[in-house]
Design a protein around this motif. Structure first.
Motif, PDB file in Angstrom:
ATOM      1  N   PRO A 186       0.843  -1.308   0.102  1.00  0.00           N
ATOM      2  CA  PRO A 186      -0.109  -0.036   0.018  1.00  0.00           C
ATOM      3  C   PRO A 186       1.108   1.101  -0.087  1.00  0.00           C
ATOM      4  CG  PRO A 186       0.207  -1.090   2.295  1.00  0.00           C
ATOM      5  CD  PRO A 186       0.727  -1.930   1.377  1.00  0.00           C
ATOM      6  N   ARG A 187       0.199   2.289  -0.165  1.00  0.00           N
ATOM      7  CA  ARG A 187       0.755   3.660  -0.166  1.00  0.00           C
ATOM      8  C   ARG A 187       0.319   4.535   0.891  1.00  0.00           C
ATOM      9  NH1 ARG A 187       5.558   4.270  -2.969  1.00  0.00           N
ATOM     10  NH2 ARG A 187       5.691   3.137  -4.943  1.00  0.00           N
ATOM     11  N   GLN A 188      -0.864   3.931   1.569  1.00  0.00           N
ATOM     12  CA  GLN A 188      -1.402   4.690   2.689  1.00  0.00           C
ATOM     13  C   GLN A 188      -1.845   3.513   3.633  1.00  0.00           C
ATOM     14  OE1 GLN A 188      -4.832   6.383   0.669  1.00  0.00           O
ATOM     15  NE2 GLN A 188      -3.858   8.383   0.518  1.00  0.00           N
ATOM     16  N   GLY A 189      -2.060   4.097   4.791  1.00  0.00           N
ATOM     17  CA  GLY A 189      -2.566   3.325   6.073  1.00  0.00           C
ATOM     18  C   GLY A 189      -1.333   2.883   6.918  1.00  0.00           C
ATOM     19  N   TRP A 190      -1.528   1.555   7.604  1.00  0.00           N
ATOM     20  CA  TRP A 190      -0.525   1.217   8.483  1.00  0.00           C
ATOM     21  C   TRP A 190      -0.222  -0.379   8.059  1.00  0.00           C
ATOM     22  CZ3 TRP A 190      -2.103  -0.281  14.235  1.00  0.00           C
ATOM     23  CH2 TRP A 190      -0.618  -0.793  14.808  1.00  0.00           C
ATOM     24  N   LEU A 191       0.991  -0.415   7.741  1.00  0.00           N
ATOM     25  CA  LEU A 191       1.772  -1.807   7.301  1.00  0.00           C
ATOM     26  C   LEU A 191       2.626  -2.363   8.585  1.00  0.00           C
ATOM     27  CD1 LEU A 191       2.285  -3.691   4.968  1.00  0.00           C
ATOM     28  CD2 LEU A 191       4.157  -2.482   4.362  1.00  0.00           C
ATOM     29  N   ARG A 192       2.075  -3.267   9.077  1.00  0.00           N
ATOM     30  CA  ARG A 192       2.491  -3.947  10.122  1.00  0.00           C
ATOM     31  C   ARG A 192       3.310  -5.404   9.574  1.00  0.00           C
ATOM     32  NH1 ARG A 192      -1.166  -5.366  15.112  1.00  0.00           N
ATOM     33  NH2 ARG A 192       0.708  -5.663  16.068  1.00  0.00           N
ATOM     34  N   VAL A 193       4.898  -5.509  10.014  1.00  0.00           N
ATOM     35  CA  VAL A 193       5.648  -6.614   9.382  1.00  0.00           C
ATOM     36  C   VAL A 193       6.436  -6.972  10.473  1.00  0.00           C
ATOM     37  CG1 VAL A 193       7.522  -6.781   7.632  1.00  0.00           C
ATOM     38  CG2 VAL A 193       5.933  -5.108   7.425  1.00  0.00           C
ATOM     39  N   ARG A 194       6.443  -8.541  10.329  1.00  0.00           N
ATOM     40  CA  ARG A 194       7.147  -9.207  11.415  1.00  0.00           C
ATOM     41  C   ARG A 194       8.934  -9.128  10.961  1.00  0.00           C
ATOM     42  NH1 ARG A 194       4.278  -9.787  15.804  1.00  0.00           N
ATOM     43  NH2 ARG A 194       2.237 -11.216  15.224  1.00  0.00           N
ATOM     44  N   ALA A 195       9.698  -8.784  11.804  1.00  0.00           N
ATOM     45  CA  ALA A 195      11.193  -8.663  11.833  1.00  0.00           C
ATOM     46  C   ALA A 195      11.677  -9.727  11.152  1.00  0.00           C
ATOM     47  CB  ALA A 195      11.699  -8.594  13.172  1.00  0.00           C
ATOM     48  N   THR A 243     -13.551   2.991  14.994  1.00  0.00           N
ATOM     49  CA  THR A 243     -14.013   3.745  14.007  1.00  0.00           C
ATOM     50  C   THR A 243     -14.269   3.407  12.500  1.00  0.00           C
ATOM     51  OG1 THR A 243     -11.768   5.009  13.390  1.00  0.00           O
ATOM     52  CG2 THR A 243     -13.352   5.763  15.446  1.00  0.00           C
ATOM     53  N   GLY A 244     -13.595   2.145  12.126  1.00  0.00           N
ATOM     54  CA  GLY A 244     -13.601   1.473  10.958  1.00  0.00           C
ATOM     55  C   GLY A 244     -12.481   2.195   9.975  1.00  0.00           C
ATOM     56  N   GLU A 245     -11.694   3.348  10.371  1.00  0.00           N
ATOM     57  CA  GLU A 245     -10.704   3.478   9.389  1.00  0.00           C
ATOM     58  C   GLU A 245      -9.474   3.824  10.253  1.00  0.00           C
ATOM     59  OE1 GLU A 245     -12.091   8.198   9.226  1.00  0.00           O
ATOM     60  OE2 GLU A 245     -12.351   6.767   7.426  1.00  0.00           O
ATOM     61  N   VAL A 246      -8.344   3.938   9.585  1.00  0.00           N
ATOM     62  CA  VAL A 246      -7.165   4.368  10.044  1.00  0.00           C
ATOM     63  C   VAL A 246      -6.988   5.839   9.910  1.00  0.00           C
ATOM     64  CG1 VAL A 246      -4.573   4.154   9.951  1.00  0.00           C
ATOM     65  CG2 VAL A 246      -6.036   2.016   9.870  1.00  0.00           C
ATOM     66  N   PRO A 247      -6.526   6.688  10.852  1.00  0.00           N
ATOM     67  CA  PRO A 247      -6.323   8.058  10.545  1.00  0.00           C
ATOM     68  C   PRO A 247      -4.944   8.192   9.930  1.00  0.00           C
ATOM     69  CG  PRO A 247      -5.763   7.601  12.844  1.00  0.00           C
ATOM     70  CD  PRO A 247      -6.486   6.312  12.297  1.00  0.00           C
ATOM     71  N   GLU A 248      -4.830   9.558   9.751  1.00  0.00           N
ATOM     72  CA  GLU A 248      -3.591  10.182   9.064  1.00  0.00           C
ATOM     73  C   GLU A 248      -2.311   9.562   9.744  1.00  0.00           C
ATOM     74  OE1 GLU A 248      -1.310  12.323   9.813  1.00  0.00           O
ATOM     75  OE2 GLU A 248      -0.422  12.685   7.837  1.00  0.00           O
ATOM     76  N   SER A 249      -1.530   9.143   8.754  1.00  0.00           N
ATOM     77  CA  SER A 249      -0.283   8.318   9.490  1.00  0.00           C
ATOM     78  C   SER A 249       0.358   8.814  10.619  1.00  0.00           C
ATOM     79  CB  SER A 249       0.580   7.938   8.464  1.00  0.00           C
ATOM     80  OG  SER A 249       1.537   9.170   7.931  1.00  0.00           O
ATOM     81  N   ARG A 250       0.459  10.056  10.730  1.00  0.00           N
ATOM     82  CA  ARG A 250       1.047  10.561  11.913  1.00  0.00           C
ATOM     83  C   ARG A 250       0.215  10.646  13.146  1.00  0.00           C
ATOM     84  NH1 ARG A 250       3.018  16.153   8.985  1.00  0.00           N
ATOM     85  NH2 ARG A 250       0.889  15.664   8.111  1.00  0.00           N
ATOM     86  N   ASP A 251      -1.110  10.779  12.869  1.00  0.00           N
ATOM     87  CA  ASP A 251      -2.024  10.862  14.007  1.00  0.00           C
ATOM     88  C   ASP A 251      -2.105   9.277  14.432  1.00  0.00           C
ATOM     89  OD1 ASP A 251      -2.859  13.167  14.218  1.00  0.00           O
ATOM     90  OD2 ASP A 251      -4.465  13.065  12.659  1.00  0.00           O
ATOM     91  N   ALA A 252      -1.959   8.249  13.537  1.00  0.00           N
ATOM     92  CA  ALA A 252      -1.814   6.967  13.876  1.00  0.00           C
ATOM     93  C   ALA A 252      -0.520   6.694  14.657  1.00  0.00           C
ATOM     94  CB  ALA A 252      -1.950   6.040  12.653  1.00  0.00           C
ATOM     95  N   LEU A 253       0.543   7.263  14.437  1.00  0.00           N
ATOM     96  CA  LEU A 253       1.682   7.062  15.192  1.00  0.00           C
ATOM     97  C   LEU A 253       1.770   7.708  16.429  1.00  0.00           C
ATOM     98  CD1 LEU A 253       4.586   6.095  15.336  1.00  0.00           C
ATOM     99  CD2 LEU A 253       5.390   8.176  14.107  1.00  0.00           C
ATOM    100  N   ILE A 254       1.034   8.652  16.740  1.00  0.00           N
ATOM    101  CA  ILE A 254       0.530   9.155  17.973  1.00  0.00           C
ATOM    102  C   ILE A 254      -0.295   8.258  18.748  1.00  0.00           C
ATOM    103  CG2 ILE A 254      -0.718  11.097  19.404  1.00  0.00           C
ATOM    104  CD1 ILE A 254       2.170  12.037  18.349  1.00  0.00           C
ATOM    105  N   VAL A 255      -1.228   7.748  18.358  1.00  0.00           N
ATOM    106  CA  VAL A 255      -1.820   6.807  19.139  1.00  0.00           C
ATOM    107  C   VAL A 255      -1.044   5.581  19.471  1.00  0.00           C
ATOM    108  CG1 VAL A 255      -3.921   4.848  18.669  1.00  0.00           C
ATOM    109  CG2 VAL A 255      -4.204   7.255  17.918  1.00  0.00           C
ATOM    110  N   ILE A 256      -0.198   5.039  18.425  1.00  0.00           N
ATOM    111  CA  ILE A 256       0.809   3.781  18.899  1.00  0.00           C
ATOM    112  C   ILE A 256       1.640   4.285  19.838  1.00  0.00           C
ATOM    113  CG2 ILE A 256       2.657   2.771  18.021  1.00  0.00           C
ATOM    114  CD1 ILE A 256       1.319   2.663  15.262  1.00  0.00           C
TER     115      ILE A 256
END
Length: 315
Positions: free
Chosen positions: A17-26, A114-127
């Protein structure tokens, strides 16, 4: 913006993807290679400091987080969570260890509500907020461990164990070893809080408007670091108390040997005198000579003992 939490078996390099949150195992080399081909990011290598590459900001995190395993439920147990975050204004990538991290699961659940991921920097603040909450749990467990160690330190300075045995230097040394482990864990916690704070500042530096309260998140992280440093001060106080107790016990041991030496030195001198091979010792011929020597020996032993007791050196 749609949520993107992807496994390597589901996507190839062209579908990343070009947007959203991509989770990857090391350990997922296939996905890491796909990220390198599509984004130009080599996320499989060790990264010690925040850097900017190919339009991404890379933020390494090394956090001591509490274990959630059943066997660790009755005691404080922690594991190192090494997380690598790469983000732009549109895409957030997290490279995570193989064991699940509860804080990231909670963060994902917050997005799912909420059914959606916010803008990536807002998502990072949540994390970062969830990771900071997990670190607070680490500090809380450390605080409980320190409370138990403080009780042990009081027992060490107070005298006797339940079985009636006096607490000795070995018991103090064991408590000191446990305190050293707690101090090392607190140092790692403070370092982890500094990494979270640095990550939050990089989010702010990246520009753009944040819909979430950045200042509150940063204040919470800074407050957590102050709490961890307070626990470090508690460790130092307990260590100082133990060292003082150890010095007192060592002084007590030396005092006992000193008193014993002072009491038995005069009788030793008398015994040494009568152990000489003199040709003439008239008191040996007296019928009460033996009792005289025994009484003199006892008197010379009691005189220094009475003097020491009067000075209060036996307390």
């Amino acid at each position: 913006m749609q949520e993107n939490t992807v496994m390597s078996a589901q996507l190839d390099a062209q579908q990343l993807p070009r947007q959203g949150w991509l989770r990857v195992r090391a350990s997922d080399r296939v996905m890491l290679d796909a990220i390198f081909r599509q984004y130009g990011l080599a996320l499989g290598r060790p990264i010690k400091h925040a850097v900017e590459e190919h339009g991404f900001v890379l933020l390494p995190l090394d956090l001591p987080l509490p274990d959630r395993e059943p066997e660790a439920a009755e005691g404080a147990s922690f594991s190192s969570a090494q997380i690598l975050i790469a983000f732009t204004s549109d895409l957030l990538i997290t490279v995570e260890p193989d064991h699940p991290i509860e804080a990231l699961r909670r963060a994902q659940n917050r997005f799912g509500a909420t059914g959606e991921v916010p803008e990536s920097r807002d998502a990072l603040i949540v994390i970062l907020e969830e990771l900071n909450d997990a670190m607070q749990e680490t500090v809380a467990q450390i605080s409980q461990v320190l409370t138990n160690l403080a009780d042990q330190a009081v027992d060490s300075s107070g005298g006797f164990k339940m079985e009636g045995r006096q607490v000795g230097v070995a018991d103090i040394a064991q408590t000191a070893i446990l305190l050293g482990g707690a101090e090392e864990l607190i140092a790692r916690t403070v370092q982890g809080q500094l990494m979270l704070e640095r990550a939050a500042r990089w989010v702010r530096r990246s520009g753009g408007d944040l819909t979430l309260d950045y200042s509150t998140a940063l204040s919470d992280i800074q407050g957590g670091r102050r709490h961890a440093r307070f626990q470090h001060a508690k460790v130092r106080n307990i260590q100082q108390s133990l060292m003082t107790t150890l010095d007192l016990k060592q002084n007590q041991i030396i005092k006992v040997f000193t008193v014993v030496t002072a009491v038995f030195t005069p009788p030793t001198l008398i015994a040494a005198y009568y152990g000489q091979n003199f040709a003439n010792m008239p008191e040996l011929a007296l019928p009460w000579g033996e009792w005289f020597v025994m009484g003199t020996t006892a008197l010379f032993a009691l005189v220094p003992l009475a003097y020491i007791k009067r000075k209060g050196w036996l307390r």
